[in-house]
Every structure is written in C-alpha cells, then in structure tokens.
Design an enzyme around this catalytic site. Structure first.
Site, PDB file in Angstrom:
ATOM      1  N   GLU A 133       0.891  -1.013  -0.049  1.00 43.76           N
ATOM      2  CA  GLU A 133      -0.154   0.016  -0.050  1.00 43.76           C
ATOM      3  C   GLU A 133       0.914   1.156   0.092  1.00 43.76           C
ATOM      4  O   GLU A 133       1.843   1.244   0.553  1.00 43.76           O
ATOM      5  CB  GLU A 133      -0.919  -0.029   1.338  1.00 43.76           C
ATOM      6  CG  GLU A 133      -2.134   1.119   0.952  1.00 43.76           C
ATOM      7  CD  GLU A 133      -3.007   1.243   2.295  1.00 43.76           C
ATOM      8  OE1 GLU A 133      -2.716   0.670   3.499  1.00 43.76           O
ATOM      9  OE2 GLU A 133      -3.907   1.718   1.925  1.00 43.76           O
ATOM     10  N   GLY A 193       5.947   0.844  11.016  1.00 38.07           N
ATOM     11  CA  GLY A 193       4.272   0.971  10.961  1.00 38.07           C
ATOM     12  C   GLY A 193       3.664  -0.520  11.171  1.00 38.07           C
ATOM     13  O   GLY A 193       4.333  -1.335  11.378  1.00 38.07           O
ATOM     14  N   ALA A 194       2.539  -0.622  10.567  1.00 35.31           N
ATOM     15  CA  ALA A 194       1.925  -1.790  10.323  1.00 35.31           C
ATOM     16  C   ALA A 194       0.804  -1.969   9.211  1.00 35.31           C
ATOM     17  O   ALA A 194       0.332  -0.746   8.820  1.00 35.31           O
ATOM     18  CB  ALA A 194       0.833  -2.110  11.814  1.00 35.31           C
ATOM     19  N   MET A 195       0.860  -3.002   8.583  1.00 37.58           N
ATOM     20  CA  MET A 195      -0.187  -2.932   7.423  1.00 37.58           C
ATOM     21  C   MET A 195      -1.038  -4.238   7.343  1.00 37.58           C
ATOM     22  O   MET A 195      -0.767  -5.416   7.681  1.00 37.58           O
ATOM     23  CB  MET A 195       0.915  -3.299   6.098  1.00 37.58           C
ATOM     24  CG  MET A 195       0.190  -3.161   4.767  1.00 37.58           C
ATOM     25  SD  MET A 195      -0.914  -1.755   4.589  1.00 37.58           S
ATOM     26  CE  MET A 195      -1.987  -2.613   3.558  1.00 37.58           C
ATOM     27  N   GLU A 199      -5.514  -2.481  12.749  1.00 34.54           N
ATOM     28  CA  GLU A 199      -5.253  -3.201  11.664  1.00 34.54           C
ATOM     29  C   GLU A 199      -5.979  -4.337  11.538  1.00 34.54           C
ATOM     30  O   GLU A 199      -6.424  -4.512  10.344  1.00 34.54           O
ATOM     31  CB  GLU A 199      -3.812  -3.808  11.791  1.00 34.54           C
ATOM     32  CG  GLU A 199      -2.441  -2.857  11.582  1.00 34.54           C
ATOM     33  CD  GLU A 199      -2.485  -1.808  10.950  1.00 34.54           C
ATOM     34  OE1 GLU A 199      -2.902  -2.189   9.479  1.00 34.54           O
ATOM     35  OE2 GLU A 199      -2.045  -0.519  11.079  1.00 34.54           O
ATOM     36  N   HIS A 219      -9.352  -3.040   9.850  1.00 33.49           N
ATOM     37  CA  HIS A 219      -9.082  -2.959   8.542  1.00 33.49           C
ATOM     38  C   HIS A 219      -9.470  -4.298   7.620  1.00 33.49           C
ATOM     39  O   HIS A 219      -9.851  -4.122   6.565  1.00 33.49           O
ATOM     40  CB  HIS A 219      -7.616  -2.799   8.199  1.00 33.49           C
ATOM     41  CG  HIS A 219      -7.442  -1.186   8.022  1.00 33.49           C
ATOM     42  ND1 HIS A 219      -8.028  -0.334   7.441  1.00 33.49           N
ATOM     43  CD2 HIS A 219      -6.170  -0.648   8.492  1.00 33.49           C
ATOM     44  CE1 HIS A 219      -7.543   0.706   7.702  1.00 33.49           C
ATOM     45  NE2 HIS A 219      -6.348   0.541   8.328  1.00 33.49           N
ATOM     46  N   GLU A 222      -8.965   4.413   6.709  1.00 36.98           N
ATOM     47  CA  GLU A 222      -8.176   4.858   7.961  1.00 36.98           C
ATOM     48  C   GLU A 222      -8.964   5.454   9.254  1.00 36.98           C
ATOM     49  O   GLU A 222      -8.837   5.235  10.401  1.00 36.98           O
ATOM     50  CB  GLU A 222      -7.011   5.824   7.421  1.00 36.98           C
ATOM     51  CG  GLU A 222      -5.907   5.264   6.526  1.00 36.98           C
ATOM     52  CD  GLU A 222      -5.479   3.939   7.053  1.00 36.98           C
ATOM     53  OE1 GLU A 222      -5.606   3.489   8.309  1.00 36.98           O
ATOM     54  OE2 GLU A 222      -5.023   3.161   6.315  1.00 36.98           O
TER      55      GLU A 222
END
Ligand code: ZN
Length: 881
Positions: free
Chosen positions: A158, A291-293, A327, A330, A349
């Site tokens: 992303e 970060g984190a995804m 996360e 999401h 977000e």
C-alpha cells in the site's frame, strides 16, 4: 496502515498538512465510473503468481498467469508495472509484446490478434528488483536472537507498490483472487494471506504455494519469509490466529496472540459478518517499515509494535493493543469493503482508527482510552486550525498524492473524532446497524462515502449525508460561541454562534458553516443535542444560571467552545466538580483560545489552578504540556525563571500526592501521570526531583532490578538531561549491552536529551554510527532531533551536515513529509531562509507545495511563540501582584 515515523514526527512538531483540493460529492460505488488511471475494458479475475526472490542480489524472477475478462474487443491490455522487464508474454498461448513505461508505472501489452469479449488467459515472464526499504518486496537485515546478522524478506504494497513485485491492475477497484507461490531457501518459513497449500523441496530451495486468496485489492497481497517461527491458537468462531517472529522471539508474541483472539471475536460480533479467511497471521518484521499493514489474513507489524518482552512498558502494551485493533478493523474496513479510489482513503483509515479506540476502550476500561485519545484529537485540531489545512476527503490523481493522503492528523485522528461524534449523535445501536447494513451491501466489493451515508440514513431515519458532507468535504472545524441570558427566576437560555476556528486569529475568509451536533448539559445533568446548522441559533434552554454549563459534553464533539465571561466564571468556580471529560474539553479550548489570541492566558491558568486534588491523567497531561510549551518558549527570555517557578508551584502538590513510588492499587493512567509529572518537574529544573532521580539512577547502576521499565524511562529522561560525561558514558554502556531493541532504544534515547552541548554532539554522533542495528534505522531521525529541545542550533547544524545518514531509512514519501515537519521544528534554530534552502536540498524534486506549507507553519510557530511569551509575562506580573 499506520506510519509511526510520520505520526511521531507530526506529533512531535504538531504539524499540519495543507493545500489539498477537496473531492466533489460522489455517487455510490460503480466500477465503470469510479476514478482510476487504468482502462476498464479488460478486468483481471484471478492471478497465479510464482516468484523467486534473490535477496543477495536484490533481484527477483517471476511468472504470472492472469484470467482476464475482456469487456469489449481490443488488441491492447494496459496494467501497472514498475522496474519490471518482460522476457515472454502471450494471450491464450499466442505470443504478445509488452512495453513497460516506468515513468507512468504502466505497461502496454499488444496481443497477437484482437481479443474478443469473454475470458482469456494472459501469461507473463519477468524479472524485477528487490528493495531495501518498505516499498514492494524488500530485504530486511537484522540482528537475530542468536546475536548474528540475518536477512528476511517482506512486502509493503500500500498504496501502489504491488506493481514492483508482479504486474497487476494496481488500483483498489480491481478486486481479484490471488494464488501466490514463492521459491526460497528450504530452511525458511513463508507466510502469506492464506494457509500453505503445498510445499515442495528441491535440494537447497523449497517452493511454497498458498491457497487462493479472497477476492481483494492488489495492495493487500503479502509475502514474508525468513528464519521465522510462530505460535498459534484458535478462537471461539474457528479462526486460527498466528504470531510470527524471527527465530527466538516468537514467545514475545503471547500478548499479541491473546489480543488477536479477543479483538477478532469482538469484531465478528460487531460487524455481523465473520472474518472471511480461515486464519489471521500477525507477522513481526524487525525494522522494515515503521508501522503496520493490514494485508488480508497476514498483517505485518514493525516488531516493536507487536512483540512484548520482559522489558516492555505499559505504554507499549497500550500501543500494541491499539495498533492490533486498528489493523484488525481494516480486515473489514478496507479489506472486505475497500474504498473505491484513494479519495476515500478515510473510509479505511478513519474507521480503523475509530474502531480501534472504541475496542481498546471497551476491552481495557482502566486505561480510560477515550480520555487518552483526546491527545490525538488535539493534534488533529492543531493541524486543522491552520488556514492551509485540508478536508478529510481529498481528491487524488496520482501515486504521490495517494501516499500523501495518509495524513496522521486529518485522515486518521480527525476522521476518528468525526466518527465518534457521529456515533454519539446517531446513537451507538443505530450507528452499528448502519455499519452492518453497509458491510452487507458492499462486502467483497468497494464503496464511496455515499454508500455509507445511505446505509446510516436508512437505519437512523436522518439525512446523514447532509450532516456529514460538510465535515469530510471541508477543511477546519467551528468555534461555537455561547452567550447565556438569565431570566428573573435564574433560568438560562443560550444563543450559539459558529465560525471557523483559526489559530492565527484571523477570521475565516471562506465563511464556512457546519452542521454541528452541540451536546449541551447543565450542572450534573445529562447532555442533549442541538443541531446548529446556521451561523446563529438562539433560544436554547440550558438549565439554571447558577450551574456550570458544558457545551461539548463528554468531550465528544470536534469543535471548540468559547463561553461568555459570566458562564466561564461559573464554570471555573465549579471546575473541580465537573466530569473529567468536561474538564479536559475546557482546558483544551481555553488553551487554544489563548494561542489564537482570543482570550487571556489567565483564564486558562484559573482552570488549571482549580484542578484541586483531581488526579485525572489526561487533564493534567494537558496542563503539563501547555506549561511545558510556555517554558520552552520562554527560554533565553527575561520571564523564563519567574514562569518556571510558577509552573513548578502549580504542579508540585500533584507530585506530593503521587510520590515517586507506584502503589499496588494505582490504575494504569495514574502510573502514567506520575511519570509525566516527575518528568515535567525535572525538565523545569526542580532540584529535589533532579537529586532523587540521580540517587535512583545510582541505585540502578549497582542493581538493575531496582527500577521497572516504566520507572527507567522517567529516571533516564531526567538523568540524561542533566548528565555529565561519566553518567553519559554509563548510559551508553547500558545501551551497548542491552539484550533487545526495546531496552537498547530506551538507553539510546536517553543519550539524546543532554543539556550539555558537548554531550548532545556525542549523542548525535552515536545515533548515526554503526552501533545502531539495521532494524532501528527508522528511529535515527527521532534520536537526532530529540536534541532540538535543549540544543536547537546544534541539532540543526548536525542535521544539515549529516542529512544523508540521518534519513537513510526514509523512502520517497517520508522525505516529502520532511518538508512539512522540519521547518517548524527549526523555526527558531536558524534563519528561515536557511531552513528553506536545507529542506529544499533534502526532499525530492516536485515537493515545492509541501515546502511552502512547511514554511508557512514555521512562520506561524514564531508568531504563536511571541504571542504566548507576551501573555505569560503579563500573567506572571498579575500573579505576583
Ligand atoms: Zn490503517
């Protein structure tokens, strides 16, 4: 996705992002008309991708078959590719040619014959590059638990980087099924979105093939591999949860594994749709990207925000839980239902941020999480109070703008606060019903804001679009002014007036209006909403004039309140009796009104002095933060010592009641508050606090068990600030001997807070040295710029001389964000022309708009500084008289 480097820089420098065009109100999602840069006459339905990464040579080989649906006759097929070269291409077995163009990041395939409508099979063989930071498929070196250097690989796609690993329709509306296989060293483990379907060993290598994915957007594909180990468990709804870490660290994933089960079960129930994939992996990547995804079924995290070792702190526990909750939200907001185009990134977000705060608060009631989140809301309001701010929903046309849309202040924090206000206004049950309807309507597909408003309107019976579009489509937020009138019997009636709140103090040239749900409560009564839709509204009954009035009851609204003088006086008198949330809201508003030059600092200090014996953590954090801002701005000015003495006197009684040592029955926020108050008094030169910190550090040197990790943070902060060479060397020795990164960073950061310029210089040299392991490279800018606090000119000169080393871990868009963050940080460290020239040399070409915005914030910073110093000096002469 979460970017910690960016969020940390934004928070540290309280930065706005600015000047982005708002998006026009949209129709509901429609694949054919949704914005995009790829033609929609050829649509991918299923990919079969085989990759062979070569991390030693930063290269990769791949082959791919795509089942495509041709919707009208064509000879050309356009898709995304970046840094890929094609050796073979065919459609239905007939050779074709491919011409890639890295400038547009698109490739054009010309088929051997005209392709008729219907299903076809496209086959490609290609070679590409591996990256060294979180863009595409990247190589991550790290120091392992065995003390040796290792390498693992992972992906970060992303917004638009899947195209670096495989050719694809890399826009969120092109959902497809992905079947991925990877050929890697046989000793490695590989993790992806789905469970392993098969694994074939051929000597030193093995090919792992994963089960076909859900139908999803390309940016959600994941591949992580290396010497990885996992722990796992199954939740009540049958989903398997895994935590993956580099060999030897997997047991530090126990906390995250328990959280993962708890959060997913709660979300299955909230959304009314069970998590679709059969398993959810949480993958700890050392360093990698800060970060984190939320890849569907395979979330990647910087290891510092997933693993909790013995030296973890309460703050890390809170961060891990809330990042996981973000996360995992999401997996529905983003993965199951994806924004139609990057304009609606906020649908991902803002929702993930709000859902995370909601869940973290519910599951951890002692953390008082919504009160804590007031800090984020204030960050967003600070950014959004600049004339150059931008709306939550912004129009995106290219890859750079898609990246820029990930703005921590507006897209995340303002969006979260807007959704909380909306949930409270519609009612939590009605809001949840609307979310469930939206999920049912849009699942395995895409959505625009309008799809959400339609669902919420249906369940609430209100015109939600009319209320909401002003909040997501306009920059800024209102200041609601309250004027009370009292009749002969003391009954109060109020008039409300709204105008955009601008921190510079100017009036809004655009005359913006909002639909503001104003939550009004009098005395100890409950709140009732009045919808303020026009500039003015009068005749609202509001209890008795003798009672305090709360016009943002519960601190839920995203607006500020200015009370008339008599009402403010009543509120100040009764301040100690107000609910904590209302104290917080009034402190925030009175402080912001002071900065904007709309009131006197004395009105703020009167509230702070009326706190009494209240131990509320967020309210005191607000006070300590505001006094700290004044203390810094007063440095090298004649009023500094008088103000600092005043600040210490104001806060010391709180410290006296808390003491140095945690009590067994202290709630977590009280422990946090104790550390903040001690830290602030230390910063303000309190001799008793500094002496005690030194004593405790000496005991710690003799016996490392005398301080818990939380206590180490506060003691090291003070001792590091007032360190002499021997103390500095002692902390440095601890840093070098630390067993893991969490512990090491605690000591390394303490080296970056020294007042002594000679030690500050040494600290910055250490930060850019090879002593800092590769997985901590993202922390280096934060380390170096910690020195801005006491040695701004020195930190500026060092950053200028060593920019390349300081920012070596930053990728393209992070560098563009520097243009926004850096000028404000150094506004009083160097002439602004010089700062502008340096920033221009740092950031990529084409960042001029960002530089202008950064410089505008720097000028505003200087304006606010001189305003607050003048106010503080005037308030001090008042307080002395
Ligand atoms: Zn996110």
């Amino acid at each position: 996705m979460q970017f910690f480097a960016r969020a940390a820089l934004a928070a540290a420098f309280a930065l706005p992002l600015t000047g982005i065009a708002s998006a026009a109100p949209e129709p509901p999602f429609n694949f054919d008309t949704t914005y995009g840069n790829l033609p929609k006459d050829v649509v991918p339905r299923a990919y079969t991708i085989s990759v062979t990464p070569d991390p030693d040579h930063l290269a990769l080989k791949g082959s791919e078959t795509v089942r495509i649906e041709v919707r009208k006759p064509t000879k050309t097929v356009v898709f995304n590719a970046l840094n890929l070269t094609f050796s073979r291409a065919s459609v239905d077995g007939v050779p074709a040619t491919v011409v890639p163009d890295d400038k547009t990041q698109r490739a054009t395939l010309t088929a051997g014959k005209i392709l008729q409508p219907g299903m076809h099979s496209l086959a490609l063989t290609y070679a590409g590059k591996m990256e060294t930071s979180g863009q595409g498929l990247f190589r991550q070196p790290y120091l392992g638990a065995d003390g040796k250097q290792h390498v693992m690989i992972s992906t970060q796609f992303e917004s638009t980087d899947a195209r670096r690993m495989f050719p694809c329709w890399d826009e969120p509306a092109f959902r497809a099924v992905y079947t991925l296989s990877a050929t890697l060293p046989a000793a490695w483990s590989a993790v992806s979105n789905m469970p392993v379907a098969s694994r074939v060993v051929h000597g030193a290598t093995a090919t792992t093939t994963f089960q076909p994915s859900e139908k999803m957007a390309s940016y959600l594909v994941v591949l992580s591999a290396g010497d990885l180990k996992s722990i796992s468990d199954v939740d009540a709804n049958g989903t398997r949860h895994e935590v993956w870490a580099t060999n030897g660290y997997e047991d530090e994933g126990r906390y995250a594994l328990a959280n993962s089960k708890q959060i997913l079960e709660a979300y299955d129930a909230y959304f009314g749709i069970k998590f679709p994939p059969p398993k959810l992996s949480s993958i700890a990547v050392p360093g990698g990207f800060s970060g984190a995804m939320e890849n569907w079924g395979g979330i990647t995290y910087n290891d510092q925000i997933l693993l909790l070792g013995k030296s973890g702190t309460l703050g890390q526990k809170e961060e891990i839980y809330s990042v996981q909750a973000h996360e995992m939200a999401h997996q529905w907001f983003g993965d199951l239902v994806t924004m139609s185009w990057w304009d609606d990134l906020w649908l991902n977000e803002s929702f993930a941020s709000w859902m995370s705060a909601r869940q973290t608060n519910l599951a951890n009631p002692t953390w008082l999480w919504w009160q804590d989140q007031d800090g984020d809301k204030e960050g967003a309001m600070g950014a959004d109070a600049e004339i150059t701010s931008h709306p939550i929903q912004t129009h995106v046309t290219d890859e750079l703008q898609a990246e820029a849309a990930f703005d921590p202040a507006i897209t995340y924090s303002k969006g979260q606060a807007f959704l909380r206000m909306t949930e409270a206004y519609l009612g939590p049950d009605t809001f949840r019903s609307g979310i469930r309807l939206y999920m049912q309507n849009q699942k395995f597909s895409n959505a625009t804001a309008t799809d959400l408003w339609l669902a919420l309107s249906k369940t609430s019976g209100k015109d939600v679009a009319a209320y909401a579009n002003g909040w997501i489509g306009q920059a800024g937020f209102p200041l609601v002014s309250v004027t009370a009138t009292c009749d002969a019997t003391g009954n109060r009636t109020i008039a409300l007036h709204q105008e955009r709140f601008l921190i510079s103090g100017i009036s809004d040239p655009a005359k913006t209006l909002w639909n503001v749900p104003v939550g009004i409560a009098s005395g100890s009564g409950t709140s009732a909403y009045t919808m303020l839709s026009a500039r003015d509204q009068t005749g609202i009954p509001a209890g008795s004039c003798s009672e305090p009035l709360r016009a943002n009851a519960g601190d839920i609204g995203f607006y500020r309140v200015a009370y008339d003088a008599p009402t403010l006086a009543t509120n100040t008198k009764a301040f100690g009796t107000l609910p904590d949330e209302d104290k917080i809201a009034m402190l925030d508003d009175q402080w912001a009104l002071t900065l904007a030059g709309k009131t006197d600092l004395k009105t703020y200090l009167a509230l702070a002095n009326a706190m009494g014996s209240d131990h509320d953590t967020r309210a005191w954090t607000q006070i300590v933060g505001s006094l700290g801002t004044i203390e810094r701005d007063e440095r090298n000015k004649t009023g500094h010592d008088a103000f600092t003495a005043y600040a210490r006197t104001l806060v010391h009684p709180l410290f006296d009641s808390l003491g140095w040592d945690a009590k067994p029955d202290d709630a977590p926020p009280v422990r946090t508050l104790r550390n903040r108050v001690i830290g602030a008094l230390g910063q303000w030169g309190d001799p008793g606090i500094i002496a005690e910190a030194k004593k405790r550090f000496a005991a710690f040197v003799a016996d490392r068990s005398t301080l818990t990790p939380d206590e180490q943070n506060v003691v090291l902060g003070i001792v590091g600030t007032y360190a002499d060479q021997a103390t500095f060397d002692q902390i440095h020795a601890f840093a070098k001997a630390a067993k893991n990164q969490t512990e090491a960073e605690r000591f390394y950061f303490a080296l970056e807070s020294a007042k002594d310029p000679k030690l500050a210089e040494q600290g910055m040299e250490i930060a850019i040295s090879s002593e800092i392991p590769p997985q901590a490279a993202n922390s280096v800018p934060g380390m170096v710029f910690s020195n801005v606090d006491w040695n701004p000119s020195l930190a500026y000169a060092f950053g200028k001389a060593h920019g390349k080393q300081v920012f070596k871990a930053f990728t393209g868009m992070d560098m563009v964000f520097l243009a926004l963050f850096v000028p404000q940080a150094f506004a009083d460290a160097a002439p602004l022309d010089d700062v502008q020239a340096w920033v221009t040399s740092l950031v990529p070409p084409g960042s001029d708009a960002y530089i202008q915005r950064g410089m505008s914030s720097a000028k505003l910073r200087l304006q606010l500084k001189s305003r607050i110093v003048e106010q503080a000096d005037s308030a001090m002469s008042f307080s002395r008289s």
